[in-house]
Scaffold this motif. Structure first.
Motif, mmCIF file in Angstrom:
data_model
loop_
_atom_site.group_PDB
_atom_site.id
_atom_site.type_symbol
_atom_site.label_atom_id
_atom_site.label_comp_id
_atom_site.label_asym_id
_atom_site.label_seq_id
_atom_site.Cartn_x
_atom_site.Cartn_y
_atom_site.Cartn_z
ATOM 1 N N UNK A 104 0.839 -1.203 0.000
ATOM 2 C CA UNK A 104 0.000 0.000 0.000
ATOM 3 C C UNK A 104 0.871 1.249 0.000
ATOM 4 N N UNK A 105 0.497 2.227 -0.809
ATOM 5 C CA UNK A 105 1.311 3.443 -0.901
ATOM 6 C C UNK A 105 1.327 4.208 0.412
ATOM 7 N N UNK A 106 0.198 4.226 1.117
ATOM 8 C CA UNK A 106 0.079 5.013 2.346
ATOM 9 C C UNK A 106 -0.383 4.118 3.496
ATOM 10 N N UNK A 107 0.322 4.169 4.602
ATOM 11 C CA UNK A 107 -0.064 3.346 5.745
ATOM 12 C C UNK A 107 0.572 3.871 7.025
ATOM 13 N N UNK A 108 -0.008 3.453 8.143
ATOM 14 C CA UNK A 108 0.592 3.619 9.462
ATOM 15 C C UNK A 108 1.035 2.247 9.945
ATOM 16 N N UNK A 109 2.030 2.229 10.811
ATOM 17 C CA UNK A 109 2.524 0.954 11.326
ATOM 18 C C UNK A 109 2.855 1.105 12.811
ATOM 19 N N UNK A 110 2.437 0.099 13.589
ATOM 20 C CA UNK A 110 2.656 0.112 15.040
ATOM 21 C C UNK A 110 3.254 -1.231 15.456
ATOM 22 N N UNK A 126 5.226 -8.076 18.058
ATOM 23 C CA UNK A 126 3.936 -7.838 17.409
ATOM 24 C C UNK A 126 4.043 -6.645 16.478
ATOM 25 N N UNK A 127 3.362 -6.745 15.318
ATOM 26 C CA UNK A 127 3.330 -5.641 14.371
ATOM 27 C C UNK A 127 1.981 -5.521 13.686
ATOM 28 N N UNK A 128 1.551 -4.276 13.461
ATOM 29 C CA UNK A 128 0.253 -3.991 12.848
ATOM 30 C C UNK A 128 0.444 -2.949 11.758
ATOM 31 N N UNK A 129 -0.043 -3.250 10.551
ATOM 32 C CA UNK A 129 0.013 -2.340 9.410
ATOM 33 C C UNK A 129 -1.396 -1.836 9.123
ATOM 34 N N UNK A 130 -1.631 -0.552 9.362
ATOM 35 C CA UNK A 130 -2.935 0.075 9.152
ATOM 36 C C UNK A 130 -2.891 0.828 7.820
ATOM 37 N N UNK A 131 -3.581 0.290 6.825
ATOM 38 C CA UNK A 131 -3.555 0.884 5.486
ATOM 39 C C UNK A 131 -4.556 2.033 5.397
ATOM 40 N N UNK A 132 -4.139 3.140 4.789
ATOM 41 C CA UNK A 132 -4.978 4.338 4.757
ATOM 42 C C UNK A 132 -6.078 4.250 3.698
ATOM 43 N N UNK A 133 -5.906 3.410 2.689
ATOM 44 C CA UNK A 133 -6.944 3.224 1.681
ATOM 45 C C UNK A 133 -8.082 2.418 2.306
ATOM 46 N N UNK A 134 -9.301 2.942 2.274
ATOM 47 C CA UNK A 134 -10.412 2.358 3.006
ATOM 48 C C UNK A 134 -10.750 0.939 2.561
ATOM 49 N N UNK A 135 -10.656 0.669 1.254
ATOM 50 C CA UNK A 135 -11.042 -0.663 0.776
ATOM 51 C C UNK A 135 -9.953 -1.713 0.975
ATOM 52 N N UNK A 136 -8.768 -1.298 1.448
ATOM 53 C CA UNK A 136 -7.695 -2.253 1.719
ATOM 54 C C UNK A 136 -7.900 -2.886 3.093
ATOM 55 N N UNK A 137 -7.464 -4.132 3.239
ATOM 56 C CA UNK A 137 -7.539 -4.855 4.510
ATOM 57 C C UNK A 137 -6.184 -4.815 5.213
#
Length: 381
Positions: free
Chosen positions: A280-286, A310-321
């Motif tokens: 994904x081009x745009x994301x947050x990661x924790x 532990x790692x979590x990738x939060x994608x900014x595109x709404x339709x992405x999982x």
């Protein structure tokens, strides 16, 4: 056989370069040379692979590497060449740079250098790294210049990275995915990137490292002959108390390529170990990773380190999982032998049960958690 010949050629070229220093320094100060390396094998049992489940897993060759460190007066070299199987990219240079030490605290590195972003050297404890590695934000190496300062209370580093590993010096040629750390590949190329990192060190009994990292650079598109851009910002914290270690990061990332008409700007391609995939081009990661070291006296075994990363990738595109990764395991130290025993679980993760192509981009809302039990045994010399 061709990869083995490449490895020997690398050693031969390195020795050819260092030999003049040896001869020059015989009368006054002799240069120092250290050679080391590692040999690793791997056992794997994957929940999504029917053949492995029927066979009870698979056991095979992982990697052989050569490390070279050399120094003469205030000039030094650090290089590492790795040899994987052809399926994982074959042989390639992980890192390779020449450095100059101004004093005990300040250095300058030039070449294929470690990118100053996030927790050094690793944002993880396990063999799989954390999810940050799979998008080029952990243990990354690019071509450029880096200045770093290591002080009592402050550490900082600044870098200009001309590009990622450029294996083909020609226009219109995509970057190869045969590399150690993940970089942008496909029709876009990373270029003219600036990095900065500052870390404040606090405490004596409980040691804290609070840091901020930032990077900004261009994305050159082969089709349009235009430069887009990308950036990443990160806050990171590390704590050491007795035998405990804690690592946490929060990162935001954006890529804005100048793609050809009809090409989506919502995804980019990244590659390593011989194969690219979408991100994904745009994301947050924790991320959050914790470990504890336990001293033992069990024959050759002197220490066991237990951990959970532990790692979590939060994608900014709404339709992405979104994507997740969690690794629980332990590292067993026995002399020069280090054994990682990991239970790695992933959700929409290319290396952990996904379809590999678009798990880190669009993902699959119907995906389920998959797991891989992995034992990696390495002799380090």
């Amino acid at each position: 056989m061709s990869q083995i010949l490449k490895l020997f050629n690398f050693i031969r070229i390195f020795w050819f370069l260092i030999l003049p220093l040896v001869c020059f320094g015989q009368e006054k100060e002799k240069p120092r040379l250290e050679l080391g390396g590692a040999f690793r094998v791997n056992y794997v049992y994957s929940s999504w692979k029917e053949e492995q489940k029927t066979k009870g897993g698979e056991f095979g060759y992982d990697m052989f590497r050569i490390n070279a460190k050399a120094s003469y007066k205030n000039i030094f070299l650090n290089a590492e060449y790795r040899l994987y199987s052809e399926a994982f990219g074959g042989g390639f240079l992980k890192q390779g740079w020449v450095g100059y030490k101004f004093n005990k605290k300040d250095e300058l590195h030039a070449g294929l250098v470690y990118v100053p972003f996030g927790i050094k050297q690793y944002n993880s404890h396990n063999w799989f790294f954390n999810i940050t590695y799979y998008v080029g934000l952990e243990d990354d190496h690019d071509m450029g210049l880096k200045y770093l300062h290591t002080g009592d209370k402050w550490d900082y580093a600044f870098a200009f990275l001309k590009n990622a590993e450029e294996l083909n010096f020609g226009g219109g040629v995509e970057n190869s995915s045969s590399r150690y750390s993940y970089d942008v590949v496909g029709r876009n190329k990373e270029t003219n990137q600036f990095n900065g990192k500052v870390v404040r060190k606090l405490g004596q009994h409980i040691k804290h490292r609070i840091g901020f990292s930032g990077q900004y650079g261009s994305l050159y598109n082969i089709d349009t002959n235009k430069n887009g851009h990308h950036y990443a910002l990160g806050l990171h914290y590390e704590m050491n108390w007795k035998n405990w270690n804690l690592k946490t990061e929060a990162i935001t990332v954006s890529h804005a390529p100048e793609n050809a008409p009809g090409e989506s700007n919502k995804i980019i391609k990244m590659g390593a170990y011989g194969t690219p995939y979408e991100v994904a081009s745009d994301f947050n990661m924790y991320t959050a990773a914790v470990s504890k070291k336990i001293s033992v006296n069990w024959g050759p075994i002197s220490q066991i380190e237990v951990y959970n990363d532990f790692g979590y990738m939060q994608k900014k595109e709404k339709e992405f999982t979104d994507s997740f990764q969690n690794v629980t395991g332990l590292l067993v130290t026995a002399g020069q032998v280090y054994t990682y025993i990991d239970y790695a679980a992933g959700y929409n993760h290319s290396w952990l049960g996904g379809n590999f192509v678009d798990d880190f981009s669009a993902g699959n809302p119907d995906a389920k958690w998959e797991a891989r039990f992995n034992i990696n045994i390495g002799y380090y010399f």
